[in-house]
Design a protein around this motif. Structure first.
Motif, PDB file in Angstrom:
ATOM      1  N   PHE A 152     -40.154  88.230-113.087  1.00 41.40           N
ATOM      2  CA  PHE A 152     -39.628  87.273-114.071  1.00 41.40           C
ATOM      3  C   PHE A 152     -40.616  86.115-114.280  1.00 41.40           C
ATOM      4  N   ARG A 153     -41.097  85.557-113.171  1.00 42.77           N
ATOM      5  CA  ARG A 153     -41.996  84.408-113.249  1.00 42.77           C
ATOM      6  C   ARG A 153     -43.236  84.755-114.076  1.00 42.77           C
ATOM      7  N   ALA A 154     -43.842  85.900-113.784  1.00 43.19           N
ATOM      8  CA  ALA A 154     -45.053  86.308-114.509  1.00 43.19           C
ATOM      9  C   ALA A 154     -44.769  86.465-116.001  1.00 43.19           C
ATOM     10  N   GLU A 155     -43.660  87.102-116.329  1.00 45.00           N
ATOM     11  CA  GLU A 155     -43.314  87.326-117.737  1.00 45.00           C
ATOM     12  C   GLU A 155     -43.047  86.010-118.469  1.00 45.00           C
ATOM     13  N   TYR A 156     -42.284  85.136-117.846  1.00 43.31           N
ATOM     14  CA  TYR A 156     -41.903  83.898-118.517  1.00 43.31           C
ATOM     15  C   TYR A 156     -43.038  82.865-118.543  1.00 43.31           C
ATOM     16  N   ILE A 157     -43.921  82.899-117.548  1.00 45.16           N
ATOM     17  CA  ILE A 157     -45.082  82.010-117.608  1.00 45.16           C
ATOM     18  C   ILE A 157     -45.982  82.418-118.772  1.00 45.16           C
ATOM     19  N   LYS A 217     -42.575  74.695-114.719  1.00 46.79           N
ATOM     20  CA  LYS A 217     -42.742  73.704-113.656  1.00 46.79           C
ATOM     21  C   LYS A 217     -42.579  74.420-112.324  1.00 46.79           C
ATOM     22  N   LYS A 218     -43.169  73.869-111.293  1.00 51.13           N
ATOM     23  CA  LYS A 218     -43.083  74.475-109.964  1.00 51.13           C
ATOM     24  C   LYS A 218     -41.633  74.746-109.579  1.00 51.13           C
ATOM     25  N   ASN A 219     -41.474  75.660-108.651  1.00 50.14           N
ATOM     26  CA  ASN A 219     -40.161  76.117-108.181  1.00 50.14           C
ATOM     27  C   ASN A 219     -39.399  76.875-109.259  1.00 50.14           C
ATOM     28  N   ASP A 220     -40.156  77.572-110.110  1.00 51.35           N
ATOM     29  CA  ASP A 220     -39.586  78.533-111.067  1.00 51.35           C
ATOM     30  C   ASP A 220     -38.614  77.926-112.054  1.00 51.35           C
ATOM     31  N   ARG A 221     -38.938  76.725-112.530  1.00 49.89           N
ATOM     32  CA  ARG A 221     -38.134  76.077-113.563  1.00 49.89           C
ATOM     33  C   ARG A 221     -38.887  76.132-114.888  1.00 49.89           C
ATOM     34  N   SER A 231     -34.037  76.086-117.352  1.00 48.16           N
ATOM     35  CA  SER A 231     -33.561  77.357-116.817  1.00 48.16           C
ATOM     36  C   SER A 231     -34.339  77.621-115.543  1.00 48.16           C
ATOM     37  N   LYS A 232     -33.732  78.349-114.617  1.00 53.46           N
ATOM     38  CA  LYS A 232     -34.373  78.590-113.326  1.00 53.46           C
ATOM     39  C   LYS A 232     -34.182  80.023-112.877  1.00 53.46           C
ATOM     40  N   ILE A 233     -35.243  80.560-112.301  1.00 59.16           N
ATOM     41  CA  ILE A 233     -35.224  81.868-111.647  1.00 59.16           C
ATOM     42  C   ILE A 233     -35.174  81.585-110.152  1.00 59.16           C
TER      43      ILE A 233
END
Length: 153
Positions: A113-118, A126-130, A63-65
């Motif tokens: 989103f990135r902070a929550e999902y990390i 993985k880099k680039n928000d995957r 999945s990607k943001i």
């Protein structure tokens, strides 16, 4: 002429035979995009999206943001045609959500989103928000967006 033969034939060392080479030329990479009938918000200037990518067997890859100021479908076509997703074997994608972030830069919501999902999926990031082999809970995603914009005022 050996050079001419080498273009069309190969030696199979296992059976000690000469076999005709099969040449397949792919002129265009085929892929599918499922918009699920959602509004892609093409008129919005700042958009944040959630995509899911699949291989030829329909197995989830990631999945990607992401964000874009252009059309979301154009952005997704670029992703599918990129070296990264070709190497991952992605041939189809689903657009789960597109959020209008106007007048704020879409990177703000993307970072949220990135902070929550990390925090939630540290091993699959993985880099680039995957996020490898992960699906986002879309109800939870909608709540993240509501909270983000409530804090923005």
């Amino acid at each position: 002429n050996c050079a001419e033969w080498l273009k069309h034939y190969a030696i199979n060392p296992e059976y000690l035979t000469i076999e005709e080479k099969i040449q397949v030329k792919r002129t265009r990479r085929e892929y599918q995009i499922d918009t699920q009938g959602i509004d892609l918000l093409d008129d919005a200037k700042e958009k944040c999206y959630l995509f899911r990518f699949f291989d030829a067997d329909g197995k989830r890859i990631c999945s990607k943001i992401g964000t874009t100021t252009r059309k979301v479908k154009t952005r997704l076509q670029e992703e599918l045609a990129s070296k990264t997703y070709i190497q991952m074997g992605a041939v189809s994608a689903v657009i789960d959500r597109v959020y209008c972030c106007d007048p704020f830069p879409a990177e703000g919501l993307e970072s949220c989103f990135r902070a929550e999902y990390i925090r939630k999926f540290p091993d699959s990031f993985k880099k680039n928000d995957r996020f490898i082999l992960r699906d986002f809970d879309l109800n939870e995603a909608d709540k993240i967006v509501q909270n983000y914009f409530a804090e923005c005022g």
